[in-house]
Motif scaffolding. Structure first.
Motif, PDB file in Angstrom:
ATOM      1  N   THR A 292     -94.697 -31.651 -35.551  1.00 43.45           N
ATOM      2  CA  THR A 292     -96.014 -32.518 -35.932  1.00 43.45           C
ATOM      3  C   THR A 292     -97.073 -32.226 -34.714  1.00 43.45           C
ATOM      4  O   THR A 292     -98.171 -32.509 -35.286  1.00 43.45           O
ATOM      5  CB  THR A 292     -95.378 -33.768 -36.449  1.00 43.45           C
ATOM      6  OG1 THR A 292     -94.844 -34.309 -35.226  1.00 43.45           O
ATOM      7  CG2 THR A 292     -94.514 -33.685 -37.494  1.00 43.45           C
ATOM      8  N   ARG A 293     -96.653 -32.448 -33.715  1.00 40.47           N
ATOM      9  CA  ARG A 293     -97.519 -32.642 -32.639  1.00 40.47           C
ATOM     10  C   ARG A 293     -98.755 -31.299 -32.763  1.00 40.47           C
ATOM     11  O   ARG A 293     -99.919 -31.369 -32.793  1.00 40.47           O
ATOM     12  CB  ARG A 293     -96.988 -32.306 -30.995  1.00 40.47           C
ATOM     13  CG  ARG A 293     -97.869 -32.774 -29.892  1.00 40.47           C
ATOM     14  CD  ARG A 293     -97.156 -32.299 -28.682  1.00 40.47           C
ATOM     15  NE  ARG A 293     -98.192 -32.494 -27.428  1.00 40.47           N
ATOM     16  CZ  ARG A 293     -98.273 -33.764 -26.925  1.00 40.47           C
ATOM     17  NH1 ARG A 293     -97.532 -34.579 -27.094  1.00 40.47           N
ATOM     18  NH2 ARG A 293     -99.058 -33.581 -25.681  1.00 40.47           N
ATOM     19  N   ILE A 294     -98.285 -30.184 -32.962  1.00 43.69           N
ATOM     20  CA  ILE A 294     -98.869 -29.001 -33.136  1.00 43.69           C
ATOM     21  C   ILE A 294     -99.753 -29.001 -34.488  1.00 43.69           C
ATOM     22  O   ILE A 294    -100.904 -28.708 -34.656  1.00 43.69           O
ATOM     23  CB  ILE A 294     -98.242 -27.448 -33.112  1.00 43.69           C
ATOM     24  CG1 ILE A 294     -97.294 -27.713 -31.579  1.00 43.69           C
ATOM     25  CG2 ILE A 294     -98.822 -26.477 -33.383  1.00 43.69           C
ATOM     26  CD1 ILE A 294     -98.511 -27.732 -30.542  1.00 43.69           C
ATOM     27  N   CYS A 385     -91.193 -25.071 -33.554  1.00 45.39           N
ATOM     28  CA  CYS A 385     -90.447 -26.384 -33.834  1.00 45.39           C
ATOM     29  C   CYS A 385     -90.491 -27.006 -32.512  1.00 45.39           C
ATOM     30  O   CYS A 385     -90.808 -26.749 -31.489  1.00 45.39           O
ATOM     31  CB  CYS A 385     -89.286 -25.905 -34.314  1.00 45.39           C
ATOM     32  SG  CYS A 385     -88.240 -24.880 -33.307  1.00 45.39           S
ATOM     33  N   ASN A 386     -89.833 -28.350 -32.496  1.00 41.70           N
ATOM     34  CA  ASN A 386     -89.628 -29.252 -31.486  1.00 41.70           C
ATOM     35  C   ASN A 386     -88.815 -28.694 -30.395  1.00 41.70           C
ATOM     36  O   ASN A 386     -89.143 -28.876 -29.237  1.00 41.70           O
ATOM     37  CB  ASN A 386     -89.492 -30.729 -31.976  1.00 41.70           C
ATOM     38  CG  ASN A 386     -90.229 -31.565 -32.752  1.00 41.70           C
ATOM     39  OD1 ASN A 386     -91.425 -31.535 -32.510  1.00 41.70           O
ATOM     40  ND2 ASN A 386     -89.664 -31.945 -33.862  1.00 41.70           N
ATOM     41  N   ARG A 387     -87.831 -27.944 -30.649  1.00 39.23           N
ATOM     42  CA  ARG A 387     -86.795 -27.456 -29.830  1.00 39.23           C
ATOM     43  C   ARG A 387     -87.539 -26.475 -28.970  1.00 39.23           C
ATOM     44  O   ARG A 387     -87.390 -26.526 -27.640  1.00 39.23           O
ATOM     45  CB  ARG A 387     -85.704 -26.707 -30.755  1.00 39.23           C
ATOM     46  CG  ARG A 387     -85.064 -27.472 -31.390  1.00 39.23           C
ATOM     47  CD  ARG A 387     -83.524 -26.556 -31.860  1.00 39.23           C
ATOM     48  NE  ARG A 387     -82.877 -26.212 -30.777  1.00 39.23           N
ATOM     49  CZ  ARG A 387     -81.726 -27.196 -30.435  1.00 39.23           C
ATOM     50  NH1 ARG A 387     -81.695 -28.292 -30.954  1.00 39.23           N
ATOM     51  NH2 ARG A 387     -81.107 -26.701 -29.338  1.00 39.23           N
ATOM     52  N   SER A 388     -88.507 -25.851 -29.275  1.00 37.03           N
ATOM     53  CA  SER A 388     -89.066 -24.709 -28.525  1.00 37.03           C
ATOM     54  C   SER A 388     -89.912 -25.386 -27.569  1.00 37.03           C
ATOM     55  O   SER A 388     -90.458 -24.340 -26.759  1.00 37.03           O
ATOM     56  CB  SER A 388     -89.770 -23.459 -29.400  1.00 37.03           C
ATOM     57  OG  SER A 388     -88.751 -22.875 -30.006  1.00 37.03           O
ATOM     58  N   MET A 389     -90.509 -26.543 -27.811  1.00 39.76           N
ATOM     59  CA  MET A 389     -91.512 -27.052 -26.826  1.00 39.76           C
ATOM     60  C   MET A 389     -90.947 -27.617 -25.847  1.00 39.76           C
ATOM     61  O   MET A 389     -91.431 -27.597 -24.656  1.00 39.76           O
ATOM     62  CB  MET A 389     -92.178 -28.259 -27.668  1.00 39.76           C
ATOM     63  CG  MET A 389     -92.877 -27.634 -28.819  1.00 39.76           C
ATOM     64  SD  MET A 389     -94.227 -26.259 -28.697  1.00 39.76           S
ATOM     65  CE  MET A 389     -93.771 -25.297 -30.144  1.00 39.76           C
ATOM     66  N   GLY A 390     -89.588 -28.010 -25.837  1.00 35.63           N
ATOM     67  CA  GLY A 390     -88.977 -28.753 -24.509  1.00 35.63           C
ATOM     68  C   GLY A 390     -87.466 -28.769 -24.502  1.00 35.63           C
ATOM     69  O   GLY A 390     -87.075 -29.362 -23.492  1.00 35.63           O
ATOM     70  N   VAL A 391     -86.706 -28.291 -25.529  1.00 37.07           N
ATOM     71  CA  VAL A 391     -85.452 -28.429 -25.443  1.00 37.07           C
ATOM     72  C   VAL A 391     -84.657 -27.196 -25.090  1.00 37.07           C
ATOM     73  O   VAL A 391     -83.712 -27.000 -24.468  1.00 37.07           O
ATOM     74  CB  VAL A 391     -84.966 -28.891 -26.739  1.00 37.07           C
ATOM     75  CG1 VAL A 391     -83.359 -29.058 -26.874  1.00 37.07           C
ATOM     76  CG2 VAL A 391     -85.462 -30.328 -27.001  1.00 37.07           C
ATOM     77  N   ARG A 477     -87.229 -33.375 -29.867  1.00 40.50           N
ATOM     78  CA  ARG A 477     -88.188 -33.007 -28.950  1.00 40.50           C
ATOM     79  C   ARG A 477     -87.876 -32.881 -27.337  1.00 40.50           C
ATOM     80  O   ARG A 477     -88.556 -32.295 -26.479  1.00 40.50           O
ATOM     81  CB  ARG A 477     -89.480 -34.088 -29.001  1.00 40.50           C
ATOM     82  CG  ARG A 477     -90.540 -33.761 -28.091  1.00 40.50           C
ATOM     83  CD  ARG A 477     -91.758 -34.808 -28.514  1.00 40.50           C
ATOM     84  NE  ARG A 477     -92.836 -34.696 -27.418  1.00 40.50           N
ATOM     85  CZ  ARG A 477     -93.604 -33.578 -27.282  1.00 40.50           C
ATOM     86  NH1 ARG A 477     -93.473 -32.497 -28.270  1.00 40.50           N
ATOM     87  NH2 ARG A 477     -94.562 -33.582 -26.462  1.00 40.50           N
ATOM     88  N   HIS A 478     -86.625 -33.639 -27.035  1.00 34.93           N
ATOM     89  CA  HIS A 478     -86.251 -33.767 -25.676  1.00 34.93           C
ATOM     90  C   HIS A 478     -84.670 -33.345 -26.013  1.00 34.93           C
ATOM     91  O   HIS A 478     -84.125 -33.619 -26.856  1.00 34.93           O
ATOM     92  CB  HIS A 478     -86.426 -34.979 -25.003  1.00 34.93           C
ATOM     93  CG  HIS A 478     -88.009 -35.338 -24.662  1.00 34.93           C
ATOM     94  ND1 HIS A 478     -88.463 -34.846 -23.571  1.00 34.93           N
ATOM     95  CD2 HIS A 478     -88.801 -36.160 -25.491  1.00 34.93           C
ATOM     96  CE1 HIS A 478     -89.869 -34.974 -23.978  1.00 34.93           C
ATOM     97  NE2 HIS A 478     -89.895 -36.012 -25.072  1.00 34.93           N
TER      98      HIS A 478
END
Length: 719
Positions: A292-294, A385-391, A477-478
């Motif tokens: 959702t941030r993107i 997706c959230n995973r690819s941003m920081g996980v 996200r984390h």
């Protein structure tokens, strides 16, 4: 170990107008003499096979999944070089043909959730059943709930491939994406649907930088530092035409929060900065759209630039239960954010489809690609997706056009992709885009034949609250919190498995020894009374001491109980010099086993464990004396196995010797001092004597614990 989490300080920064910014959205910007976009697995696998055939020194593969059964062939579907078709057999033939070639395979030590999707027992297939030049390492150096999602292959540090494709099954397909394709069959003989993905090949300094990243991953997992290679030849795939010449390539990463190291979110920053730079069009191909941030960043930019259009190409549906409940709901929310911002009419969410005999088949979109205007081309492993941003760990490559030729090359790549999806020639696709003056209009008027892009209709999420609960775990996200009991439990499980693997090569020898004990008179010699009488007969001769030491050495080789030997020596020679003889014999036996393990055990142990043997060796080396002493302090420890494993793992001999001496000291003192009493208890036990034996054991344990605490305290005070 060299950490490579920040850009080189001597790196030349790009102009202020550049989107690529080291220390923010790229790790490094490096030059590539050639860069080529490989569309779909057949093109990638064929090019990779050609490059591997030219490798002279090392092939390093970093993957989310690696499967030995992968058909490593080009669009023809069959190899033309005389080597086997499948990845595992091809690599075996390659290293037999070229013995100096080393192949390193680094595979994420995946969670049980993916076990049914993976090749069973990859260690057995890719480590134990292949020549020694091929080594597989399972990488678990990542927080709980994260995955190693990078897909990198580096050959001789001169050519590298990065993208969304793993060397695994159910990926191979041609750009035609025929509804019925004989080569699109998995190892179980089951056909799978058309599959679309994208990879990039680079050479020159860009490939060397990716080699740095891949070697860092390998070293972190295995504790084995691989040297850089200064190869004279460049194994660029035969017949592969470069789309870019002399281009600057930005390398971006996601790395989760490792213990003692900060996280890296360059990929997230690059998504944001690329969106902020968009003026006319954004073209995205991605498996997941849930961040959702993107979505909010895209909505804001589209409000700022009224003429900006966005095309999002994705799979029509998510097939697994978790993906459907978590990722589908996230994609619905992604589009809702855009519609709520009032820009939904300038956004298309589409999926490719192929027609055949009046029916249709969906094409699976697995690629992770983004093209902004004709200025930025990005290909990698990161989903939106959230995973690819920081996980998860990720790696993307980006080319920023700096001249008209590079802008034209980016437009050509976009036309090639859209032409493939819409069933038209790339040149015709580019002509239609120019004629329409709009990317959306060109797509809307193209694709009436068997190939087309169709709107995705996700509808409303089912059981929304439940779906978002699943998303919190499936797409966080984390990294998930895993402290306290969970961490200790996981560490315990890992330690147990590693311990079993460490002694696995020697278990076979132990079984053979057990057979010897059952078929020979070894068991008779283990009777304390018989052994005492034999040693007592040597006590009055000059050959007694060396023969006692020799008995300890030979006993260690056949796993004879060292405690019985110590007690029998004390009973035959008395507390003194029995203590000296037993101590010298036990230490000589330990060193003999260590030398045998050092000379012959490393290869056998590494054949089972692979390069992770280095982690055991280095971890033990850091606390070698304490580690060895701790094992020696246990009266029932399998000393022969300990000696062999210590030698095979190359524990420093000084640490091993001192640890052995410290660990054996309490037992030697107790057994030598009370040797006569202990033998009488063993020969003719009574309740009182059993009580004495228990008291002796308790005293032994107390001495052991006290000595261990003292050694540990002194070591901590010095560190």
């Amino acid at each position: 170990m060299r950490v490579i989490r920040s850009a080189a300080v001597d790196e030349e920064c790009p102009p202020e107008t550049s989107v690529l910014r080291p220390r923010r959205n790229v790790w490094r910007i490096e030059h590539a003499h050639r860069a080529a976009v490989l569309v779909d697995a057949a093109a990638y696998f064929g090019a990779l096979r050609s490059a591997m055939r030219q490798a002279k020194h090392r092939i390093l593969v970093i993957g989310w999944d690696i499967d030995s059964r992968t058909p490593l062939v080009g669009p023809e579907g069959e190899p033309a070089d005389g080597l086997p078709k499948s990845l595992g057999d091809f690599l075996c033939a390659l290293v037999r043909e070229r013995p100096e070639l080393s192949v390193k395979l680094l595979l994420w030590n995946y969670s049980l959730y993916y076990a049914l999707e993976r090749e069973p027992l990859p260690l057995l297939t890719l480590q134990w059943s292949t020549p020694p030049q091929i080594e597989l390492c399972l990488d678990d150096e990542i927080p709980v709930g994260s995955s190693h999602h990078q897909k990198i292959v580096v050959i001789d540090d001169t050519v590298a491939f990065v993208g969304g494709l793993d060397l695994t099954i159910r990926r191979w397909d041609t750009a035609e994406h025929r509804p019925e394709e004989p080569g699109r069959i998995d190892p179980a003989g089951v056909p799978y649907p058309p599959f679309h993905d994208v990879q990039m090949a680079v050479d020159g300094p860009a490939a060397r930088a990716l080699g740095d990243l891949a070697r860092w991953r390998w070293e972190r997992s295995s504790c084995e530092a691989l040297p850089a290679i200064a190869a004279r030849s460049v194994p660029w795939p035969e017949g592969l035409k470069a789309d870019f010449g002399d281009a600057a390539v930005g390398i971006s990463r996601t790395l989760p929060l490792y213990p003692g190291e900060g996280e890296v979110r360059e990929i997230e920053a690059l998504y944001e900065d690329m969106i902020d730079a968009a003026q006319e069009t954004i073209y995205i191909e991605n498996q997941f759209l849930t961040c959702t941030r993107i979505a909010e960043r895209l909505a804001r930019r589209m409000r700022e630039v009224p003429g900006l259009q966005a095309v999002l190409t994705a799979p029509r549906i998510h097939h697994s239960w978790v993906e459907h409940r978590a990722m589908a709901a996230g994609r619905i929310r992604f589009l809702e954010i855009l519609r709520a911002a009032g820009v939904g009419d300038r956004v298309r969410l589409l999926h490719p489809q192929a027609g055949h005999d009046g029916g249709t088949v969906d094409i699976m979109v697995h690629s992770k690609l983004m093209i902004v205007d004709d200025r930025l081309l990005r290909i990698g492993s990161a989903n939106l997706c959230n995973r690819s941003m920081g996980v998860d760990s990720e790696c993307d490559l980006t080319i920023e056009a700096m001249n008209p030729a590079e802008r034209q090359a980016i437009r050509a790549v976009r036309a090639r992709l859209l032409g493939e999806h819409c069933g038209v020639d790339p040149a015709e696709m580019e002509r239609r885009i120019r004629a329409a003056g709009s990317l959306l209009a060109a797509i809307d008027t193209t694709g009436d034949g068997e190939r087309r892009l169709r709107p995705i209709e996700d509808g409303q999420p089912a059981a929304e609250e439940r779906g978002w609960t699943i998303a919190a775990v499936a797409d966080p996200r984390h990294p998930l919190p895993a402290t306290g009991l969970v961490d200790r439990a996981l560490a315990s499980v890992k330690a147990r498995w590693r311990g079993l693997l460490r002694i696995a090569p020697i278990v076979v020898a132990a079984l053979l020894l057990a057979l010897a004990w059952s078929t020979t008179d070894l068991a008779g010699w283990a009777q304390p009374e018989r052994l005492q009488q034999s040693l007592h007969g040597l006590a009055g001769t000059g050959w007694g001491p060396p023969l006692v030491i020799a008995a300890f050495v030979l006993g260690g080789m056949v796993m004879f109980p060292v405690t019985v030997l110590i007690a029998a020596t004390a009973a035959a020679y008395g507390a003194w010099p029995g203590l000296a003889y037993a101590g010298a014999g036990a230490l000589a036996s330990a060193l003999a086993g260590y030398l045998v393990g050092m000379l012959a055990g490393e290869k056998a142990l590494r054949a089972v464990m692979g390069p992770r043997l280095h982690r055991i060796r280095d971890g033990t080396a850091r606390r070698g004396i304490v580690a060895v002493a701790t094992i020696r302090l246990v009266p029932i420890a399998p000393f022969t196995l300990v000696n062999l494993v210590a030698g095979a793992a190359r524990i420093p001999i000084l640490d091993f010797t001192l640890g052995t001496a410290i660990g054996l000291a309490p037992g030697l003192l107790v057994l030598s001092t009370l040797g006569d009493r202990l033998l009488s208890i063993l020969n003719d036990p009574s309740p009182a004597q059993i009580g004495i034996l228990l008291a002796v054991i308790a005293a032994w344990i107390a001495l052991s614990v006290g000595l261990q605490a003292l050694v540990s305290r002194r070591r901590r005070s010095r560190s």
